[in-house]
Motif scaffolding. Structure first.
Motif, mmCIF file in Angstrom:
data_model
loop_
_atom_site.group_PDB
_atom_site.id
_atom_site.type_symbol
_atom_site.label_atom_id
_atom_site.label_comp_id
_atom_site.label_asym_id
_atom_site.label_seq_id
_atom_site.Cartn_x
_atom_site.Cartn_y
_atom_site.Cartn_z
ATOM 1 N N MET A 1 0.878 -1.148 -0.093
ATOM 2 C CA MET A 1 0.012 0.019 -0.140
ATOM 3 C C MET A 1 1.021 1.460 0.022
ATOM 4 S SD MET A 1 -2.958 0.906 2.842
ATOM 5 C CE MET A 1 -3.856 2.263 2.594
ATOM 6 N N GLU A 2 0.464 2.203 -0.861
ATOM 7 C CA GLU A 2 1.184 3.543 -1.032
ATOM 8 C C GLU A 2 0.219 4.551 -0.756
ATOM 9 O OE1 GLU A 2 3.389 5.617 -4.720
ATOM 10 O OE2 GLU A 2 3.975 3.747 -4.294
ATOM 11 N N ILE A 3 0.803 5.395 0.243
ATOM 12 C CA ILE A 3 0.043 6.676 0.515
ATOM 13 C C ILE A 3 0.955 7.764 -0.105
ATOM 14 C CG2 ILE A 3 -1.026 8.349 2.165
ATOM 15 C CD1 ILE A 3 -1.536 5.752 3.679
ATOM 16 N N ASN A 4 0.370 8.802 -0.770
ATOM 17 C CA ASN A 4 1.191 10.213 -1.172
ATOM 18 C C ASN A 4 0.526 11.145 -0.500
ATOM 19 O OD1 ASN A 4 2.968 8.885 -3.061
ATOM 20 N ND2 ASN A 4 1.354 8.512 -4.342
ATOM 21 N N LEU A 5 1.361 12.098 -0.054
ATOM 22 C CA LEU A 5 1.012 13.186 0.676
ATOM 23 C C LEU A 5 1.523 14.449 0.010
ATOM 24 C CD1 LEU A 5 -0.461 14.706 3.023
ATOM 25 C CD2 LEU A 5 1.318 14.177 4.200
ATOM 26 N N GLU A 6 0.772 15.157 -0.343
ATOM 27 C CA GLU A 6 1.197 16.545 -1.190
ATOM 28 C C GLU A 6 0.756 17.807 -0.297
ATOM 29 O OE1 GLU A 6 1.038 16.533 -5.574
ATOM 30 O OE2 GLU A 6 1.270 14.618 -5.697
ATOM 31 N N PHE A 7 1.549 18.686 -0.244
ATOM 32 C CA PHE A 7 1.028 19.872 0.449
ATOM 33 C C PHE A 7 2.101 20.932 -0.048
ATOM 34 C CE2 PHE A 7 3.999 17.926 2.962
ATOM 35 C CZ PHE A 7 5.006 18.709 3.300
ATOM 36 N N GLU A 8 1.516 22.005 -0.197
ATOM 37 C CA GLU A 8 2.248 23.358 -0.508
ATOM 38 C C GLU A 8 2.942 24.018 0.824
ATOM 39 O OE1 GLU A 8 0.499 26.356 -3.193
ATOM 40 O OE2 GLU A 8 -0.667 24.681 -4.080
ATOM 41 N N VAL A 9 4.260 24.288 0.800
ATOM 42 C CA VAL A 9 5.123 24.716 1.804
ATOM 43 C C VAL A 9 4.496 26.035 2.127
ATOM 44 C CG1 VAL A 9 7.348 25.202 2.361
ATOM 45 C CG2 VAL A 9 6.922 23.164 1.118
ATOM 46 N N GLU A 10 4.096 26.681 1.194
ATOM 47 C CA GLU A 10 3.622 28.130 1.290
ATOM 48 C C GLU A 10 2.499 28.199 2.484
ATOM 49 O OE1 GLU A 10 4.631 30.966 0.003
ATOM 50 O OE2 GLU A 10 6.338 30.035 -0.971
ATOM 51 N N HIS A 11 1.669 27.303 2.509
ATOM 52 C CA HIS A 11 0.472 27.220 3.362
ATOM 53 C C HIS A 11 1.070 26.791 4.865
ATOM 54 C CE1 HIS A 11 -2.451 27.731 0.517
ATOM 55 N NE2 HIS A 11 -2.059 26.413 -0.372
ATOM 56 N N ILE A 12 1.920 26.000 4.855
ATOM 57 C CA ILE A 12 2.422 25.763 6.328
ATOM 58 C C ILE A 12 3.306 26.807 6.625
ATOM 59 C CG2 ILE A 12 4.295 24.391 7.623
ATOM 60 C CD1 ILE A 12 3.399 21.969 5.757
ATOM 61 N N ILE A 13 4.037 27.491 5.844
ATOM 62 C CA ILE A 13 5.032 28.715 6.321
ATOM 63 C C ILE A 13 3.819 29.820 6.762
ATOM 64 C CG2 ILE A 13 6.418 30.667 5.710
ATOM 65 C CD1 ILE A 13 7.834 28.525 3.797
ATOM 66 N N ASP A 14 2.760 29.936 6.199
ATOM 67 C CA ASP A 14 1.681 30.841 6.520
ATOM 68 C C ASP A 14 1.126 30.896 7.811
ATOM 69 O OD1 ASP A 14 2.294 32.463 4.096
ATOM 70 O OD2 ASP A 14 0.534 31.773 3.126
ATOM 71 N N GLY A 15 0.849 29.516 8.143
ATOM 72 C CA GLY A 15 0.447 29.115 9.407
ATOM 73 C C GLY A 15 1.267 29.128 10.535
ATOM 74 N N LEU A 16 2.511 28.915 10.301
ATOM 75 C CA LEU A 16 3.638 29.099 11.327
ATOM 76 C C LEU A 16 3.855 30.692 11.610
ATOM 77 C CD1 LEU A 16 6.086 26.338 10.232
ATOM 78 C CD2 LEU A 16 4.707 26.344 12.349
ATOM 79 N N ASP A 17 3.624 31.423 10.485
ATOM 80 C CA ASP A 17 3.820 32.624 10.884
ATOM 81 C C ASP A 17 2.629 33.488 11.612
ATOM 82 O OD1 ASP A 17 6.279 33.177 9.548
ATOM 83 O OD2 ASP A 17 5.222 33.743 7.550
ATOM 84 N N LYS A 18 1.472 32.976 11.261
ATOM 85 C CA LYS A 18 0.268 33.401 12.018
ATOM 86 C C LYS A 18 0.555 32.783 13.377
ATOM 87 C CE LYS A 18 -2.835 33.734 8.161
ATOM 88 N NZ LYS A 18 -4.113 32.996 7.454
ATOM 89 N N LEU A 19 0.882 31.475 13.590
ATOM 90 C CA LEU A 19 1.016 31.083 15.093
ATOM 91 C C LEU A 19 1.845 31.904 15.793
ATOM 92 C CD1 LEU A 19 0.279 28.847 17.227
ATOM 93 C CD2 LEU A 19 2.359 27.542 16.207
ATOM 94 N N LEU A 20 3.168 32.172 15.041
ATOM 95 C CA LEU A 20 4.103 33.149 15.734
ATOM 96 C C LEU A 20 3.758 34.523 16.177
ATOM 97 C CD1 LEU A 20 7.012 33.401 16.718
ATOM 98 C CD2 LEU A 20 7.680 34.172 14.332
ATOM 99 N N ASP A 21 2.920 35.281 15.407
ATOM 100 C CA ASP A 21 2.232 36.296 15.760
ATOM 101 C C ASP A 21 1.396 36.101 16.685
ATOM 102 O OD1 ASP A 21 3.682 37.699 13.457
ATOM 103 O OD2 ASP A 21 1.830 37.718 12.089
ATOM 104 N N THR A 22 0.524 35.276 17.036
ATOM 105 C CA THR A 22 -0.478 35.096 18.013
ATOM 106 C C THR A 22 0.242 34.890 19.228
ATOM 107 O OG1 THR A 22 -2.063 34.201 16.260
ATOM 108 C CG2 THR A 22 -2.315 33.754 18.858
ATOM 109 N N THR A 23 1.334 34.040 19.270
ATOM 110 C CA THR A 23 2.078 33.791 20.474
ATOM 111 C C THR A 23 2.538 34.933 20.901
ATOM 112 O OG1 THR A 23 2.368 31.332 19.598
ATOM 113 C CG2 THR A 23 3.836 32.252 21.405
ATOM 114 N N GLU A 24 3.449 35.762 20.114
ATOM 115 C CA GLU A 24 4.091 36.928 20.433
ATOM 116 C C GLU A 24 2.869 37.993 21.081
ATOM 117 O OE1 GLU A 24 6.584 40.663 18.392
ATOM 118 O OE2 GLU A 24 6.560 38.608 17.539
#
Length: 116
Positions: free
Chosen positions: A1-24
């Motif tokens: 069985m093979e599972i492929n996971l694709e995602f755009e790094v831009e979305h992850i970076i945007d989410g991390l930036d928002k998390l950083l702003d909120t935490t700050e």
């Protein structure tokens, strides 16, 4: 069985930036509250007898955020010229700044960890 996971790094970076702003923002708000708590505790716990009330009235707690340095400084200070004598003379009998910081620092740090 093979599972492929694709995602755009831009979305992850945007989410991390928002998390950083909120935490700050949370840390800044908490630092302001912690500074106010330190100030109130110092003013209420000062063991000396007020003559003019200046020593107690000029105790100030505040927080500063250094832009770009990722640092928040919480300060508790006295505002009278004789504050150093209250802190360091008479065997520390009238000290209030250092004892207040010493008693609350670990709680402040632990509460900040809870915000992350």
């Amino acid at each position: 069985m093979e599972i492929n996971l694709e995602f755009e790094v831009e979305h992850i970076i945007d989410g991390l930036d928002k998390l950083l702003d909120t935490t700050e923002k949370r840390l800044r708000v908490y630092a302001d509250l912690a500074a106010q708590k330190l100030e109130a505790k110092a003013k209420n716990s000062a063991s000396w007898t007020d003559r003019t009330g200046d020593a107690r009235r000029t105790i100030k707690g505040f927080a500063k955020h250094a832009k770009g340095a990722n640092k928040i400084r919480i300060t508790l200070q006295d505002g009278v010229y004789y504050g150093k004598y209250l802190e360091y003379c008479n065997g520390g009998k009238y000290a209030i700044i250092e004892p207040t910081i010493d008693s609350e620092a670990s709680n402040i740090i632990e509460n900040m960890r809870g915000l992350l």
